[in-house]
Motif scaffolding. Structure first.
Motif, PDB file in Angstrom:
ATOM      1  N   LYS A  42       0.956  -1.209   0.007  1.00 20.04           N
ATOM      2  CA  LYS A  42       0.064   0.062  -0.025  1.00 20.04           C
ATOM      3  C   LYS A  42       0.835   1.200   0.013  1.00 20.04           C
ATOM      4  O   LYS A  42       0.548   2.142  -0.805  1.00 20.04           O
ATOM      5  CB  LYS A  42      -0.884   0.089   1.203  1.00 20.04           C
ATOM      6  CG  LYS A  42      -1.868   1.255   1.206  1.00 20.04           C
ATOM      7  CD  LYS A  42      -2.937   1.150   2.361  1.00 20.04           C
ATOM      8  CE  LYS A  42      -3.561   2.441   2.411  1.00 20.04           C
ATOM      9  NZ  LYS A  42      -4.677   2.383   3.547  1.00 20.04           N
ATOM     10  N   ASN A  79      -4.393  -4.938  -4.544  1.00 18.91           N
ATOM     11  CA  ASN A  79      -3.898  -3.432  -4.864  1.00 18.91           C
ATOM     12  C   ASN A  79      -4.266  -2.963  -5.986  1.00 18.91           C
ATOM     13  O   ASN A  79      -3.953  -1.876  -6.353  1.00 18.91           O
ATOM     14  CB  ASN A  79      -2.159  -3.800  -4.940  1.00 18.91           C
ATOM     15  CG  ASN A  79      -1.620  -2.378  -3.894  1.00 18.91           C
ATOM     16  OD1 ASN A  79      -2.395  -2.150  -2.941  1.00 18.91           O
ATOM     17  ND2 ASN A  79      -0.518  -2.199  -4.379  1.00 18.91           N
ATOM     18  N   PHE A  82      -6.442   0.007  -4.954  1.00 20.68           N
ATOM     19  CA  PHE A  82      -5.664   1.331  -4.869  1.00 20.68           C
ATOM     20  C   PHE A  82      -4.789   1.877  -5.803  1.00 20.68           C
ATOM     21  O   PHE A  82      -4.898   3.095  -5.854  1.00 20.68           O
ATOM     22  CB  PHE A  82      -4.370   0.707  -3.780  1.00 20.68           C
ATOM     23  CG  PHE A  82      -3.399   1.527  -3.468  1.00 20.68           C
ATOM     24  CD1 PHE A  82      -3.672   2.732  -2.881  1.00 20.68           C
ATOM     25  CD2 PHE A  82      -2.119   1.268  -4.020  1.00 20.68           C
ATOM     26  CE1 PHE A  82      -2.545   3.646  -2.593  1.00 20.68           C
ATOM     27  CE2 PHE A  82      -1.074   2.116  -3.649  1.00 20.68           C
ATOM     28  CZ  PHE A  82      -1.300   3.371  -2.905  1.00 20.68           C
ATOM     29  N   ASP A  86      -5.163   5.814  -8.155  1.00 21.27           N
ATOM     30  CA  ASP A  86      -3.948   6.931  -8.034  1.00 21.27           C
ATOM     31  C   ASP A  86      -4.108   7.493  -9.372  1.00 21.27           C
ATOM     32  O   ASP A  86      -3.854   6.674 -10.462  1.00 21.27           O
ATOM     33  CB  ASP A  86      -2.932   6.115  -7.649  1.00 21.27           C
ATOM     34  CG  ASP A  86      -1.572   6.938  -7.186  1.00 21.27           C
ATOM     35  OD1 ASP A  86      -1.323   7.728  -6.109  1.00 21.27           O
ATOM     36  OD2 ASP A  86      -0.810   7.325  -8.240  1.00 21.27           O
TER      37      ASP A  86
END
Length: 214
Positions: A42, A79, A82, A86
């Motif tokens: 992370k 992930n 995540f 971004d």
């Protein structure tokens, strides 16, 4: 790894990147050495993303090669959500999807299940959702989420600068992939909103709906 897996350590290392060639060379070697571990953590992944922004072209391409090499493994990791959120990390997920590997695409779709509408409101997230719509393995995941979207939220999405492209894409691919049942389900869901879309980013959606009502 001990430093960059920590929230504050990751931020400090990010600030060091781009300051000098010697420091960049040190971190470049370290990132490549533990690339998969960094990209699937992370906080550490932020360091790699920052590095891709500040490193010279040659180093960037070497890192892109590593992204492609580990693409399947990264896609399987939780992930994906995540990285998709971004503004820089989303390119990793986009690279994974452009491999056009059915198993890989399915894994990303599962990781993003329930988050497609949220991502569609974002510039970079919408790119990923559109790519999911292009693949038969993942198209239904996005369309079902659109169909389950509540009226007010669907209106905001269809009028949104980025979300409107996702809705248009969904309407087009369901036709192109011969999923007429899903196409008409979408049309039926969107038709009551047509008057709200005409003078907005959703004008192209309104045109498609108008052609269906003739």
């Amino acid at each position: 790894m001990e430093v960059v897996r920590n929230k504050y350590g990751s931020k400090r290392v990010q600030k060091l990147l781009g300051i000098s060639d010697d420091v960049d060379a040190l971190f470049y070697a370290a990132i490549l050495h533990r690339f998969y571990d960094i990209m699937t953590d992370k906080y550490a992944s932020y360091v790699a993303i920052r590095a891709m922004l500040v490193f010279d072209t040659m180093e960037k391409f070497r890192m892109y090669d590593h992204v492609l090499y580990y693409a399947l493994d990264i896609a399987r990791d939780h992930n994906a959500l995540f990285l998709s959120n971004d503004p820089s990390g989303n390119f990793v997920v986009q690279h994974v999807l452009t491999l056009y590997d059915s198993r890989c695409t399915s894994n990303v779709a599962v990781s993003l299940l329930g988050h497609c509408v949220d991502l569609s409101f974002q510039k970079y997230g919408s790119y990923i959702v559109e790519k999911l719509l292009e693949a038969e393995e993942s198209m239904a995941v996005v369309v079902v989420e659109l169909l389950e979207c509540e009226g007010g939220r669907l209106t905001r999405l269809a009028r949104n600068e980025f979300g409107s492209f996702v809705v248009v894409k969904a309407l087009r691919v369901t036709q192109e992939m011969d999923r007429i049942d899903m196409f008409w389900d979408l049309v039926q869901k969107l038709m009551p909103l047509r008057h709200l879309l005409v003078r907005s980013h959703g004008s192209n959606i309104a045109k498609i709906l108008e052609s269906c009502s003739i």
